[in-house]
Design a protein around this motif. Structure first.
Motif, PDB file in Angstrom:
ATOM      1  N   VAL A  24      47.773  50.819  44.861  1.00  0.00           N
ATOM      2  CA  VAL A  24      46.797  50.237  45.948  1.00  0.00           C
ATOM      3  C   VAL A  24      47.206  48.487  45.016  1.00  0.00           C
ATOM      4  CG1 VAL A  24      44.723  48.999  46.270  1.00  0.00           C
ATOM      5  CG2 VAL A  24      45.134  52.029  45.900  1.00  0.00           C
ATOM      6  N   ILE A  25      47.662  48.129  46.263  1.00  0.00           N
ATOM      7  CA  ILE A  25      47.864  46.651  45.396  1.00  0.00           C
ATOM      8  C   ILE A  25      46.798  45.515  45.939  1.00  0.00           C
ATOM      9  CG2 ILE A  25      49.128  44.347  44.840  1.00  0.00           C
ATOM     10  CD1 ILE A  25      51.696  46.510  45.260  1.00  0.00           C
ATOM     11  N   SER A  26      45.948  45.024  45.346  1.00  0.00           N
ATOM     12  CA  SER A  26      44.965  43.510  45.593  1.00  0.00           C
ATOM     13  C   SER A  26      45.511  42.690  45.120  1.00  0.00           C
ATOM     14  CB  SER A  26      44.103  44.153  44.652  1.00  0.00           C
ATOM     15  OG  SER A  26      42.391  43.016  45.650  1.00  0.00           O
ATOM     16  N   ALA A  27      45.869  41.900  46.021  1.00  0.00           N
ATOM     17  CA  ALA A  27      46.816  40.345  46.154  1.00  0.00           C
ATOM     18  C   ALA A  27      47.078  39.807  47.575  1.00  0.00           C
ATOM     19  CB  ALA A  27      48.022  40.335  45.515  1.00  0.00           C
ATOM     20  N   CYS A  28      46.418  39.142  47.599  1.00  0.00           N
ATOM     21  CA  CYS A  28      47.638  37.878  48.543  1.00  0.00           C
ATOM     22  C   CYS A  28      48.830  38.254  49.168  1.00  0.00           C
ATOM     23  CB  CYS A  28      47.346  36.953  48.654  1.00  0.00           C
ATOM     24  SG  CYS A  28      46.122  35.959  48.361  1.00  0.00           S
ATOM     25  N   TYR A  29      49.430  38.246  50.046  1.00  0.00           N
ATOM     26  CA  TYR A  29      50.493  38.662  51.041  1.00  0.00           C
ATOM     27  C   TYR A  29      51.228  40.170  50.193  1.00  0.00           C
ATOM     28  CZ  TYR A  29      51.076  33.531  51.334  1.00  0.00           C
ATOM     29  OH  TYR A  29      50.165  32.349  51.904  1.00  0.00           O
TER      30      TYR A  29
ATOM     31  N   ALA B  90      46.205  44.969  50.115  1.00  0.00           N
ATOM     32  CA  ALA B  90      44.712  44.289  50.619  1.00  0.00           C
ATOM     33  C   ALA B  90      44.846  42.676  52.074  1.00  0.00           C
ATOM     34  CB  ALA B  90      44.142  43.788  49.021  1.00  0.00           C
ATOM     35  N   ALA B  91      46.463  42.645  51.937  1.00  0.00           N
ATOM     36  CA  ALA B  91      47.207  42.185  53.078  1.00  0.00           C
ATOM     37  C   ALA B  91      48.345  42.689  53.510  1.00  0.00           C
ATOM     38  CB  ALA B  91      46.734  40.491  52.318  1.00  0.00           C
ATOM     39  N   ASP B  92      48.252  41.634  54.380  1.00  0.00           N
ATOM     40  CA  ASP B  92      49.845  41.944  55.172  1.00  0.00           C
ATOM     41  C   ASP B  92      50.951  40.949  54.102  1.00  0.00           C
ATOM     42  OD1 ASP B  92      49.509  39.314  56.402  1.00  0.00           O
ATOM     43  OD2 ASP B  92      49.230  40.710  58.238  1.00  0.00           O
ATOM     44  N   SER B  93      52.084  40.193  55.143  1.00  0.00           N
ATOM     45  CA  SER B  93      53.094  40.358  54.263  1.00  0.00           C
ATOM     46  C   SER B  93      53.418  38.920  54.344  1.00  0.00           C
ATOM     47  CB  SER B  93      54.250  40.593  54.649  1.00  0.00           C
ATOM     48  OG  SER B  93      54.580  41.005  56.505  1.00  0.00           O
ATOM     49  N   ASN B  94      52.240  38.412  55.276  1.00  0.00           N
ATOM     50  CA  ASN B  94      51.916  37.548  55.988  1.00  0.00           C
ATOM     51  C   ASN B  94      50.635  36.531  55.553  1.00  0.00           C
ATOM     52  OD1 ASN B  94      55.082  36.691  57.467  1.00  0.00           O
ATOM     53  ND2 ASN B  94      53.716  38.688  58.662  1.00  0.00           N
ATOM     54  N   HIS B  95      49.922  36.927  55.074  1.00  0.00           N
ATOM     55  CA  HIS B  95      48.905  36.272  54.691  1.00  0.00           C
ATOM     56  C   HIS B  95      48.086  36.332  53.538  1.00  0.00           C
ATOM     57  CE1 HIS B  95      49.115  37.092  58.759  1.00  0.00           C
ATOM     58  NE2 HIS B  95      48.073  35.714  59.112  1.00  0.00           N
ATOM     59  N   SER B  96      47.113  35.360  53.080  1.00  0.00           N
ATOM     60  CA  SER B  96      46.216  35.360  52.099  1.00  0.00           C
ATOM     61  C   SER B  96      45.048  37.140  51.982  1.00  0.00           C
ATOM     62  CB  SER B  96      45.685  33.986  51.541  1.00  0.00           C
ATOM     63  OG  SER B  96      46.217  32.850  51.665  1.00  0.00           O
ATOM     64  N   SER B  97      44.691  37.181  50.938  1.00  0.00           N
ATOM     65  CA  SER B  97      43.755  37.960  50.702  1.00  0.00           C
ATOM     66  C   SER B  97      42.520  36.638  49.970  1.00  0.00           C
ATOM     67  CB  SER B  97      43.776  39.404  49.338  1.00  0.00           C
ATOM     68  OG  SER B  97      43.987  38.620  48.805  1.00  0.00           O
ATOM     69  N   PHE B  98      40.878  37.595  49.541  1.00  0.00           N
ATOM     70  CA  PHE B  98      40.395  36.373  49.591  1.00  0.00           C
ATOM     71  C   PHE B  98      39.536  37.005  48.022  1.00  0.00           C
ATOM     72  CE2 PHE B  98      41.061  35.755  53.587  1.00  0.00           C
ATOM     73  CZ  PHE B  98      41.309  34.291  53.912  1.00  0.00           C
ATOM     74  N   GLY B  99      39.178  36.223  47.760  1.00  0.00           N
ATOM     75  CA  GLY B  99      37.273  36.357  46.675  1.00  0.00           C
ATOM     76  C   GLY B  99      38.762  35.748  45.500  1.00  0.00           C
ATOM     77  N   CYS B 100      39.434  35.427  44.881  1.00  0.00           N
ATOM     78  CA  CYS B 100      39.625  36.155  43.681  1.00  0.00           C
ATOM     79  C   CYS B 100      39.752  34.628  43.160  1.00  0.00           C
ATOM     80  CB  CYS B 100      41.590  35.408  43.558  1.00  0.00           C
ATOM     81  SG  CYS B 100      42.484  36.625  44.761  1.00  0.00           S
ATOM     82  N   GLN B 101      37.846  34.292  42.950  1.00  0.00           N
ATOM     83  CA  GLN B 101      37.468  33.454  41.968  1.00  0.00           C
ATOM     84  C   GLN B 101      37.543  34.170  40.144  1.00  0.00           C
ATOM     85  OE1 GLN B 101      36.019  34.144  44.305  1.00  0.00           O
ATOM     86  NE2 GLN B 101      36.431  32.411  45.820  1.00  0.00           N
ATOM     87  N   ASP B 102      37.037  32.896  39.528  1.00  0.00           N
ATOM     88  CA  ASP B 102      36.936  33.553  37.940  1.00  0.00           C
ATOM     89  C   ASP B 102      35.174  33.493  38.327  1.00  0.00           C
ATOM     90  OD1 ASP B 102      37.428  33.925  35.519  1.00  0.00           O
ATOM     91  OD2 ASP B 102      36.833  32.152  34.971  1.00  0.00           O
ATOM     92  N   LYS B 103      35.032  34.728  37.294  1.00  0.00           N
ATOM     93  CA  LYS B 103      33.611  34.979  36.626  1.00  0.00           C
ATOM     94  C   LYS B 103      33.440  36.246  37.693  1.00  0.00           C
ATOM     95  CE  LYS B 103      33.145  31.310  33.271  1.00  0.00           C
ATOM     96  NZ  LYS B 103      31.550  30.233  33.224  1.00  0.00           N
TER      97      LYS B 103
END
Length: 254
Positions: free
Chosen positions: A149-154, A172-185
């Protein structure tokens, strides 16, 4: 003489009945359910969400699938212990303690991503773990049955090199799109929250959890007017059989 013979028959019959009752009441042997080992890596040290997600995901998978051992490693703002080389070493040493044919390796990676792979930031050291490099690491480790399981953009770029009948890949995403929610804290990314923290809390069926998580992510993206990340799932036909599920599916999420 007939009386002696009759007593012998009773003794033998009683022994056979006792044996049958023992096997009927005994629990299934350990090999009836595969032994699951979890490795979780938070790869990008500058933002605490990745360490939090790696720890949380590993804990939930362990609970839902009865996994043991569970190994979590993460880079942080003050600690940079995870590199591409150390990931390979941990995979190798973990595999040496597993039954490579019947056990299941559950690998979780959470980080920033690009179409080249996932970012590995340990202090001032920055690397990119490519899909091909990860495939080589897993093949060298030699564990046949794998869930990744890979949680990352693209992160969909990892599907083609990794997914096969023995390897289930969820991204978390396909090969052409970003995923979301990578904020600190924050504790979870959008996908990590939907898949691990929500769906897997009430089912151990990974495909069912993925379908639910994809719907949750899509609803959240629509609410904030974001371009869909389009989470993906591929491979794993033999994983389904091993876990007692029906036959695996092709790529889902397009």
């Amino acid at each position: 003489m007939d009386m002696v013979f009759s007593k012998l028959i009773k003794i033998v019959t009683a022994g056979i009945c006792a044996s049958v009752m023992f096997f009927a009441s005994a629990p299934f042997p350990a090999w009836a359910s595969p032994r699951v080992t979890v490795l979780a890596f938070g790869l990008f040290g500058a933002q605490s969400v990745f360490e939090s997600e790696a720890k949380g995901a590993a804990s939930i998978v362990a609970q839902r699938m009865g996994a043991d051992p569970v190994v979590v490693r993460a880079n942080t703002k003050t600690r940079g212990e995870v590199t591409i080389a150390s990931i390979g070493n941990i995979l190798q040493s973990t595999a040496e303690r597993m039954d490579r044919e019947s056990d299941v390796l559950f690998l979780i990676l959470t980080s920033h991503g690009s179409q080249d792979g996932v970012a590995v930031e340990a202090g001032r050291r920055s690397e990119v773990l490519s899909p091909v490099d990860l495939a080589h690491m897993l093949n060298r480790a030699g564990v046949r049955h794998r869930i990744v399981v890979i949680s990352a953009c693209y992160s969909g770029v990892f599907l083609r090199p990794l997914a096969n009948d023995d390897t289930l890949v969820i991204t978390a995403a396909d090969s052409n799109h970003s995923s979301f929610g990578c904020q600190d804290k924050v504790k979870w990314t959008y996908f990590g929250d939907a898949f691990f923290n929500t769906a897997l809390r009430h089912t151990a069926d990974l495909r069912q959890a993925f379908d639910e998580a994809r719907a949750i992510v899509r609803k959240r993206e629509l609410r904030y007017h974001l371009v869909p990340s389009n989470p993906q799932i591929a491979g794993g036909k033999n994983i389904d059989v091993l876990l007692g599920k029906e036959g695996g599916a092709e790529v889902t999420g397009h």
